[in-house]
Design a protein around this motif. Structure first.
Motif, PDB file in Angstrom:
ATOM      1  N   LEU A   1      -7.207  -2.420  -6.022  1.00  0.00           N
ATOM      2  CA  LEU A   1      -5.865  -1.850  -6.034  1.00  0.00           C
ATOM      3  C   LEU A   1      -5.006  -2.611  -7.037  1.00  0.00           C
ATOM      4  O   LEU A   1      -5.163  -3.817  -7.206  1.00  0.00           O
ATOM      5  CB  LEU A   1      -5.256  -1.993  -4.636  1.00  0.00           C
ATOM      6  CG  LEU A   1      -3.971  -1.254  -4.328  1.00  0.00           C
ATOM      7  CD1 LEU A   1      -4.256   0.240  -4.233  1.00  0.00           C
ATOM      8  CD2 LEU A   1      -3.401  -1.742  -3.005  1.00  0.00           C
TER       9      LEU A   1
ATOM     10  N   PHE B   1      -0.936   5.898   3.495  1.00  0.00           N
ATOM     11  CA  PHE B   1      -2.324   5.621   3.142  1.00  0.00           C
ATOM     12  C   PHE B   1      -2.958   4.800   4.259  1.00  0.00           C
ATOM     13  O   PHE B   1      -2.327   3.925   4.827  1.00  0.00           O
ATOM     14  CB  PHE B   1      -2.380   4.853   1.818  1.00  0.00           C
ATOM     15  CG  PHE B   1      -3.723   4.898   1.157  1.00  0.00           C
ATOM     16  CD1 PHE B   1      -4.144   6.031   0.484  1.00  0.00           C
ATOM     17  CD2 PHE B   1      -4.569   3.812   1.200  1.00  0.00           C
ATOM     18  CE1 PHE B   1      -5.381   6.078  -0.140  1.00  0.00           C
ATOM     19  CE2 PHE B   1      -5.805   3.843   0.579  1.00  0.00           C
ATOM     20  CZ  PHE B   1      -6.202   4.988  -0.089  1.00  0.00           C
TER      21      PHE B   1
ATOM     22  N   LEU C   1      -1.599   6.326  -6.771  1.00  0.00           N
ATOM     23  CA  LEU C   1      -1.471   6.712  -5.366  1.00  0.00           C
ATOM     24  C   LEU C   1      -0.007   6.885  -4.972  1.00  0.00           C
ATOM     25  O   LEU C   1       0.298   7.655  -4.069  1.00  0.00           O
ATOM     26  CB  LEU C   1      -2.139   5.663  -4.469  1.00  0.00           C
ATOM     27  CG  LEU C   1      -3.613   5.395  -4.763  1.00  0.00           C
ATOM     28  CD1 LEU C   1      -4.118   4.227  -3.922  1.00  0.00           C
ATOM     29  CD2 LEU C   1      -4.446   6.642  -4.506  1.00  0.00           C
TER      30      LEU C   1
ATOM     31  N   ASP D   1      -5.139   3.078  -7.654  1.00  0.00           N
ATOM     32  CA  ASP D   1      -6.461   2.807  -7.101  1.00  0.00           C
ATOM     33  C   ASP D   1      -7.297   2.090  -8.159  1.00  0.00           C
ATOM     34  O   ASP D   1      -7.386   2.548  -9.298  1.00  0.00           O
ATOM     35  CB  ASP D   1      -7.120   4.120  -6.687  1.00  0.00           C
ATOM     36  CG  ASP D   1      -8.480   3.910  -6.051  1.00  0.00           C
ATOM     37  OD1 ASP D   1      -9.467   3.748  -6.809  1.00  0.00           O
ATOM     38  OD2 ASP D   1      -8.566   3.910  -4.814  1.00  0.00           O
TER      39      ASP D   1
ATOM     40  N   ARG E   1      -6.473   6.194 -10.293  1.00  0.00           N
ATOM     41  CA  ARG E   1      -5.493   7.239  -9.982  1.00  0.00           C
ATOM     42  C   ARG E   1      -4.240   6.609  -9.397  1.00  0.00           C
ATOM     43  O   ARG E   1      -4.319   5.650  -8.632  1.00  0.00           O
ATOM     44  CB  ARG E   1      -6.060   8.227  -8.977  1.00  0.00           C
ATOM     45  CG  ARG E   1      -6.960   9.226  -9.632  1.00  0.00           C
ATOM     46  CD  ARG E   1      -7.160  10.414  -8.732  1.00  0.00           C
ATOM     47  NE  ARG E   1      -8.533  10.376  -8.280  1.00  0.00           N
ATOM     48  CZ  ARG E   1      -8.987  10.944  -7.187  1.00  0.00           C
ATOM     49  NH1 ARG E   1      -8.190  11.600  -6.403  1.00  0.00           N
ATOM     50  NH2 ARG E   1     -10.248  10.860  -6.866  1.00  0.00           N
TER      51      ARG E   1
ATOM     52  N   ARG F   1       0.865  -1.175   0.000  1.00  0.00           N
ATOM     53  CA  ARG F   1       0.000   0.000   0.000  1.00  0.00           C
ATOM     54  C   ARG F   1       0.901   1.224   0.000  1.00  0.00           C
ATOM     55  O   ARG F   1       2.054   1.147   0.411  1.00  0.00           O
ATOM     56  CB  ARG F   1      -0.928   0.016   1.207  1.00  0.00           C
ATOM     57  CG  ARG F   1      -0.200  -0.011   2.525  1.00  0.00           C
ATOM     58  CD  ARG F   1      -1.169  -0.076   3.697  1.00  0.00           C
ATOM     59  NE  ARG F   1      -0.510  -0.431   4.914  1.00  0.00           N
ATOM     60  CZ  ARG F   1       0.206   0.404   5.664  1.00  0.00           C
ATOM     61  NH1 ARG F   1       0.369   1.651   5.290  1.00  0.00           N
ATOM     62  NH2 ARG F   1       0.779  -0.005   6.772  1.00  0.00           N
ATOM     63  N   PRO F   2       0.421   2.336  -0.461  1.00  0.00           N
ATOM     64  CA  PRO F   2       1.269   3.529  -0.491  1.00  0.00           C
ATOM     65  C   PRO F   2       1.554   4.043   0.914  1.00  0.00           C
ATOM     66  O   PRO F   2       0.737   3.903   1.813  1.00  0.00           O
ATOM     67  CB  PRO F   2       0.455   4.544  -1.299  1.00  0.00           C
ATOM     68  CG  PRO F   2      -0.932   4.036  -1.259  1.00  0.00           C
ATOM     69  CD  PRO F   2      -0.877   2.563  -1.049  1.00  0.00           C
TER      70      PRO F   2
END
Length: 194
Positions: A117, A62, A148, A141, A146, A58-59
């Motif tokens: 994701l 986030f 991330l 995303d 988009r 995950r970024p």
């Protein structure tokens, strides 16, 4: 004089177009990573992710509860590769050619069709990040398409560094005929390709 000016501009134009070809725009990255018809699917069915991988992919910054919290359930992923990286992934090689792209489309449940994701690894040129094998990492995303996060993402690098033998690529989702994770080529997929 005009002729000399035009001649001197040509090398600049060539250098500019070459640098754009080496690093895709955000739009090109999103298009290439999220269009599953243009990629080769590696997993036969969604692969259940380890909890540690689930949380790490995950970024930075986030909210982890927004991605794969699953209310105590596991997360799953399908793995895809582009044509440039196909042979290296199938054979478990320790070098991927520039332009190789591996995509994990992450799902909240095994039966989901739409990813929430995408995590993407794209092999860049030799000067991108030589210390970490020149991989660019991206997180996209699934709903909004988009980006991330994109670039040299420390959490991605630290996780993938343990797979240095296979050029930072994990292959735990590739199963042998006995159902165990494969460290070599996936027999069924190799036969389909020949």
């Amino acid at each position: 004089m005009l002729r000399n000016t035009l001649i001197s501009c040509v090398p600049v134009l060539l250098l500019t177009s070459t640098s754009f070809a080496a690093e895709p725009s955000d739009w090109e990255l999103i298009r290439d990573a999220t269009n599953r018809q243009r990629l080769i699917r590696i997993t036969d069915e969604p692969h259940e992710m380890d909890d540690s991988t689930n949380k790490a992919c995950r970024p930075f910054g986030f909210d982890a509860n927004l991605i794969h919290d699953g209310y105590g359930q596991s997360a799953f992923c399908n793995v895809y590769v582009n044509e440039k990286g196909k042979r290296a992934l199938i054979d478990g090689l320790n070098h991927y050619p520039q332009g190789s792209m591996i995509v994990k489309s992450k799902l909240r449940s095994k039966s989901d069709r739409d990813p929430e994701l995408y995590t993407v690894m794209r092999k860049m040129g030799s000067t991108f990040d030589a210390q970490n094998r020149n991989w660019e990492y991206s997180v996209i995303d699934g709903r909004t398409r988009r980006i991330l996060a994109r670039g040299r993402i420390d959490s991605c690098i630290s996780c993938h560094a343990r797979y240095a033998e296979t050029d930072y690529i994990t292959r735990v989702y590739m199963k042998q005929d006995d159902g165990e994770p494969s460290v070599g080529p996936k027999p069924g997929l190799r036969n389909q390709m020949q």
